[in-house]
Structure formats: structure tokens, C-alpha cells
Design an enzyme around this catalytic site. Sequence first.
Site, PDB file in Angstrom:
ATOM      1  NE  ARG A  94       9.875  17.098  -9.268  1.00  0.00           N
ATOM      2  CZ  ARG A  94       9.876  18.352  -8.835  1.00  0.00           C
ATOM      3  NH1 ARG A  94      10.160  18.611  -7.578  1.00  0.00           N
ATOM      4  NH2 ARG A  94       9.594  19.349  -9.643  1.00  0.00           N
ATOM      5  CG  LEU A  96       5.357  13.795 -13.716  1.00  0.00           C
ATOM      6  CD1 LEU A  96       5.092  12.438 -14.358  1.00  0.00           C
ATOM      7  CD2 LEU A  96       6.717  14.340 -14.153  1.00  0.00           C
ATOM      8  CG  ASN A 110       2.547   6.085 -10.877  1.00  0.00           C
ATOM      9  OD1 ASN A 110       3.724   5.900 -10.568  1.00  0.00           O
ATOM     10  ND2 ASN A 110       1.655   6.544 -10.011  1.00  0.00           N
ATOM     11  CG  HIS A 112      -1.015   5.147  -5.920  1.00  0.00           C
ATOM     12  ND1 HIS A 112      -0.354   6.291  -5.508  1.00  0.00           N
ATOM     13  CD2 HIS A 112      -2.022   4.953  -5.037  1.00  0.00           C
ATOM     14  CE1 HIS A 112      -0.949   6.770  -4.435  1.00  0.00           C
ATOM     15  NE2 HIS A 112      -1.960   5.991  -4.123  1.00  0.00           N
ATOM     16  CB  THR A 144      -4.984  11.120 -16.740  1.00  0.00           C
ATOM     17  OG1 THR A 144      -5.408  10.813 -15.412  1.00  0.00           O
ATOM     18  CG2 THR A 144      -5.307   9.960 -17.672  1.00  0.00           C
ATOM     19  CD  GLU A 146      -8.865  14.028 -10.904  1.00  0.00           C
ATOM     20  OE1 GLU A 146      -9.392  14.080  -9.787  1.00  0.00           O
ATOM     21  OE2 GLU A 146      -9.491  13.756 -11.941  1.00  0.00           O
TER      22      GLU A 146
HETATM   23  C1  GRF Z   1       6.624   1.960  -4.227  1.00  0.00           C
HETATM   24  O1  GRF Z   1       5.830   1.603  -3.131  1.00  0.00           O
HETATM   25  C2  GRF Z   1       5.785   2.586  -5.310  1.00  0.00           C
HETATM   26  O2  GRF Z   1       4.517   2.025  -5.411  1.00  0.00           O
HETATM   27  C3  GRF Z   1       5.682   4.010  -4.816  1.00  0.00           C
HETATM   28  O3  GRF Z   1       6.956   4.298  -4.309  1.00  0.00           O
HETATM   29  C4  GRF Z   1       7.580   3.090  -3.879  1.00  0.00           C
HETATM   30  C5  GRF Z   1       8.869   2.978  -4.635  1.00  0.00           C
HETATM   31  O4  GRF Z   1       9.648   1.892  -4.195  1.00  0.00           O
HETATM   32  N1  GRF Z   1       5.238   4.885  -5.864  1.00  0.00           N
HETATM   33  P1  GRF Z   1      10.881   1.390  -5.038  1.00  0.00           P
HETATM   34  O5  GRF Z   1      11.795   2.597  -5.277  1.00  0.00           O
HETATM   35  O6  GRF Z   1      10.370   0.830  -6.341  1.00  0.00           O
HETATM   36  O7  GRF Z   1      11.549   0.363  -4.197  1.00  0.00           O
END
Ligand code: GRF
Length: 213
Positions: A94, A96, A110, A112, A144, A146
Site C-alpha cells: 500500500r 502510505l 521498508n 524494496h 519518507t 516520497e
Molecule cells: C518482497 O519482494 C519485498 O521486497 C516486496 O514485496 C515482496 C514481499 O514478499 N516489497 P514476502 O511477502 O516478504 O514474501
Amino acid sequence: MQNSTPSVVILISGRGSNLNALIDHAKQTGAYQIRAVISNRPAAAGLALAQSAGLDTAILDHTEYKSREAFDSALAGLIDQYQPDWLVLAGFMRVLTAGFVNRYLGRLVNIHPSLLPAFPGLKTHQQALEAGVRVHGVTVHLVTPELDHGPIVDQALLQVLPGDTAETLAARVLGLEHQIYPRAVAALASGQIKMVNGKLEGTLAPALVHAIQ
Ligand code: GRF
């Protein structure tokens, strides 16, 4: 930072493999205590994982809220009941609101699946293939307002191989995610790394430096 074990609340939306890595690390090291796991999707497989680890879980279904602001406000109310030191996004799908992010600024992290600042947003592995990059990877960053742009805590990378698809890349990157996320969360929770005036201070232990694989 704290005299007692730092506490975290983890937000998920799906499978929960990063959640699983975070649970394992907490069990093995005691570096942080997971107060609760919250999902915005009732069917998230990660909820069962959390329950079988004996953790508190909660569901806050975003489809039941009329606006992003209304959902984020309810989410913050739920999170604050657990009074976590840190809020950890682990596959929480989501966007935020700035109001929510600012409420937890400096204690919201987070993961990524790209080497930020390259490839923010979705379908990162496909983006990497289309851009023709030779290396790809994963980033842990503070959140943050962004999207996918906050201070970088840790990264790990791998080579893009001939014949790689979005799926094969995703699988290899996921392995890196599980290696770096728990240790980055532990370093943040302990105060070893922290955000000061919008920048990160502190360094990660050498164990967090990864070679190309
Ligand atoms: C991961 O690749 C994470 O980096 C991304 O979404 C995926 C989530 O996988 N944001 P999981 O639910 O932790 O298996």
C-alpha cells in the site's frame, strides 16, 4: 536507545517470507521483539506464519475504508495500541499517506526489491530486465513521504544472468532480502544506525557487506 528489547510491529500484505526471516532472526538473536503483525489483506499467507510463531496478528482490510487517509488513520490507531519502537514494512503493498509516514518518520523501514534509486514502484525485476542492467538487487531504506526514496540502510546485489526472467531474478533477489532485512532491522532497532536531520548516521557491521553472487 532503549534499556529493554526494542519492539517492532510488522505490516504485511501477502506471502510473508520476509516476515518469516524477521521472526527467525528475532528468535535466534533477541535483537528485537515483534509485538504484532498486521495485514491489510485478510487472505495474506503471512498471517498464519505469524500465528504459528505465537505472535499477535490483526487484519485491517483497506477495502473497507473510503479513502487512503481514513485507512491510514485507522492503521495508525491500531499500530499505536502496540506502542512499537519501530514499524517494519515487509511486503506491505500500500502507498502510505504523507501524514502516516511523518507520524513514524525515522522509525519506519521498508524493503524494496531493486537497487534504489533505480526502479522504484512495482514490477522491479521486469524494469531491470527492460533497462538491460548487469546488476540488480535489493534495498532496505527508511521511509519518507516520497515513494521508495528514503535514506538507504543496506543493499545487496547480484548479477543479471543471460536467460534471466522476472521470475528467476525475483527468486534470487528474495534470497538476498532474507539475508539483509533482519540484520538491518536489528541495527536500526538497537540505535546503531539512526536518522538525524533526514540523513543516516552510523554504520553497519562488515557482515552486512555482500559480494556479487
Ligand atoms: C518482497 O519482494 C519485498 O521486497 C516486496 O514485496 C515482496 C514481499 O514478499 N516489497 P514476502 O511477502 O516478504 O514474501
